[in-house]
Design an enzyme around this catalytic site. Structure first.
Site, PDB file in Angstrom:
ATOM      1  CG  ASP A   1      -8.126   2.851   0.629  1.00 28.31           C
ATOM      2  OD1 ASP A   1      -7.004   2.314   0.650  1.00 28.31           O
ATOM      3  OD2 ASP A   1      -9.058   2.512   1.372  1.00 28.31           O
TER       4      ASP A   1
ATOM      5  CG  HIS B   1      -5.705  -0.543   1.616  1.00 29.44           C
ATOM      6  ND1 HIS B   1      -5.526   0.780   1.964  1.00 29.44           N
ATOM      7  CD2 HIS B   1      -4.661  -1.222   2.160  1.00 29.44           C
ATOM      8  CE1 HIS B   1      -4.438   0.900   2.705  1.00 29.44           C
ATOM      9  NE2 HIS B   1      -3.896  -0.310   2.844  1.00 29.44           N
TER      10      HIS B   1
ATOM     11  CB  CYS C   1      -1.002   0.004   1.146  1.00 30.58           C
ATOM     12  SG  CYS C   1      -0.316  -0.220   2.791  1.00 30.58           S
TER      13      CYS C   1
END
Length: 399
Positions: free
Chosen positions: A279, A281, A74
């Site tokens: 994000d 993820h 990430c």
């Protein structure tokens, strides 16, 4: 099903919150918007940022390594996003907008190809992970903001098309003299004259790797300035919050990489007391370029309202980024930073000085720029102070 894929599923079911109906300004990378009247413009701006996420089924890293970065990549993806924004500003301009299904400019395709998940792309997950091995980070280990900044600095050396200077300012100090020496290397050339012709020859791209517009000055290499910071111990010190917000208001802003325990995010702005972020993820299949050179790019743009979180949830370890295409833009950035440091009611996040303080170790003296890709930097003691002390505080997401 892993947590990252669950995050992607929520995208389809419309569970992302829309922007609040507020009269407070929305700041996105140096541009302000009215949430009541410019919501479409806000979403267009956010969607136009490059969105790099977990991928699966790409060629094994190092030939025998992992074929997915789910659970560990990430912060590497956030590093790709902040550098991707710099390349967009460099080659397309901050006002460039992406449109779904539209044939894209060659510069855009070249930028995207620099991040495709394969070993020969400048800034691929393969390159970042393997360069990290030389800095004591085994493939699959979580990076902190400082580590990914150092790796991006090394990789940018080989990107002769973009011709960037990536500078990582250490010890919470930005040294103007050091940056100008890096961005104008002809100043250090013995006997160099100040005529543009001579400077252009010194700063030209080797082998015709990139063609610069005639009106673009050859006297300044575009600067990507990354500043690793720690804004508190276990939680962010509220005295820094006002200054952090103002960084997103600067026209040179590239945003901030950081996050909260268990996850890294790319922060691109704020509204009220909430940070706006992309994000990483989300696990998506790896993408291969088409035969005509175009890249199927819809999965590289976040086409839903961006995520938000309260600023007090931010982990104190971050890296702020700025892009200065010209010397004038850098001088303007310095002027704005000095104004911020004079404001009362908040703490400056870093110090801006004209020349290097005597107590600081020169980055050049540490020889942090590699001569060859994936060089093995075995002198760990010499580099130890540049690795993240906070890395171990972040947990690896379970696969």
């Amino acid at each position: 099903m892993d947590a990252a894929t669950l995050t992607y599923d929520t995208l389809r079911f419309g569970e992302f919150e829309d922007f609040p109906e507020t009269s407070e300004p929305v700041w996105i990378l140096g541009k302000d918007y009215n949430a009541l009247t410019e919501k479409d413009d806000i979403l267009s701006d956010v969607t136009s940022r490059l969105w790099f996420t977990y991928r699966k089924n790409f060629p094994p890293i190092g030939g025998t390594g992992p074929t997915s970065d789910t659970g560990w990549g990430c912060m590497l993806r956030c590093g790709q996003m902040i550098l991707g924004e710099a390349l967009v500003c460099r080659h397309l301009g901050r006002d460039w907008r992406w449109a779904r299904g539209q044939r894209q400019r060659e510069e855009y395709i070249s930028i995207l190809n620099a991040f495709i998940d394969k070993k020969d792309s400048y800034y691929s997950i393969h390159q970042i992970a393997q360069m990290g091995v030389g800095e004591g980070k085994p493939i699959g280990q979580w990076y902190g903001p400082n580590t990914v900044a150092q790796v991006l600095k090394k990789l940018a050396v080989f990107d002769t098309w973009s011709r960037l200077v990536v500078h990582v300012a250490m010890d919470n100090t930005v040294v103007i003299e050091e940056i100008k020496r890096l961005c104008m290397p002809w100043l250090d050339v013995e006997g160099a004259c100040c005529e543009p012709e001579g400077a252009g020859e010194l700063n030209g791209c080797p082998g015709g790797a990139c063609a610069l517009a005639e009106e673009e000055t050859a006297l300044w290499k575009p600067l990507v300035l990354l500043i690793p910071l720690r804004l508190g111990l276990s939680d962010i010190n509220e005295a820094y919050i006002g200054t952090l917000k103002q960084c997103f208001m600067l026209p040179q802003s590239l945003g901030v990489i950081g996050g909260k325990p268990n996850s890294a995010h790319y922060f691109i702005g704020y509204v009220g007391e909430e940070l706006i972020y992309l994000d990483p993820h989300t696990t998506q299949p790896a993408v291969d370029p088409c035969e005509d050179g175009q890249v199927p790019d819809e999965t590289y743009h976040c086409q839903h309202p961006p995520c938000r979180m309260h600023i007090c949830e931010l982990d104190p370890s971050i890296a702020a980024g700025f892009f200065c295409r010209t010397e004038d833009e850098f001088d303007d950035w310095c002027m704005r930073i000095r104004r911020l440091s004079c404001n009362r009611g908040g703490l400056p996040m870093f110090e801006l000085v004209d020349s290097q303080p005597s107590h600081m170790v020169s980055m050049d003296a540490l020889n942090l720029t590699p001569d060859v890709p994936f060089a093995d930097f075995s002198d760990s003691d010499r580099l130890e102070r540049f690795f993240d002390s906070e890395d171990e505080e972040f947990e690896i997401l379970s696969l």
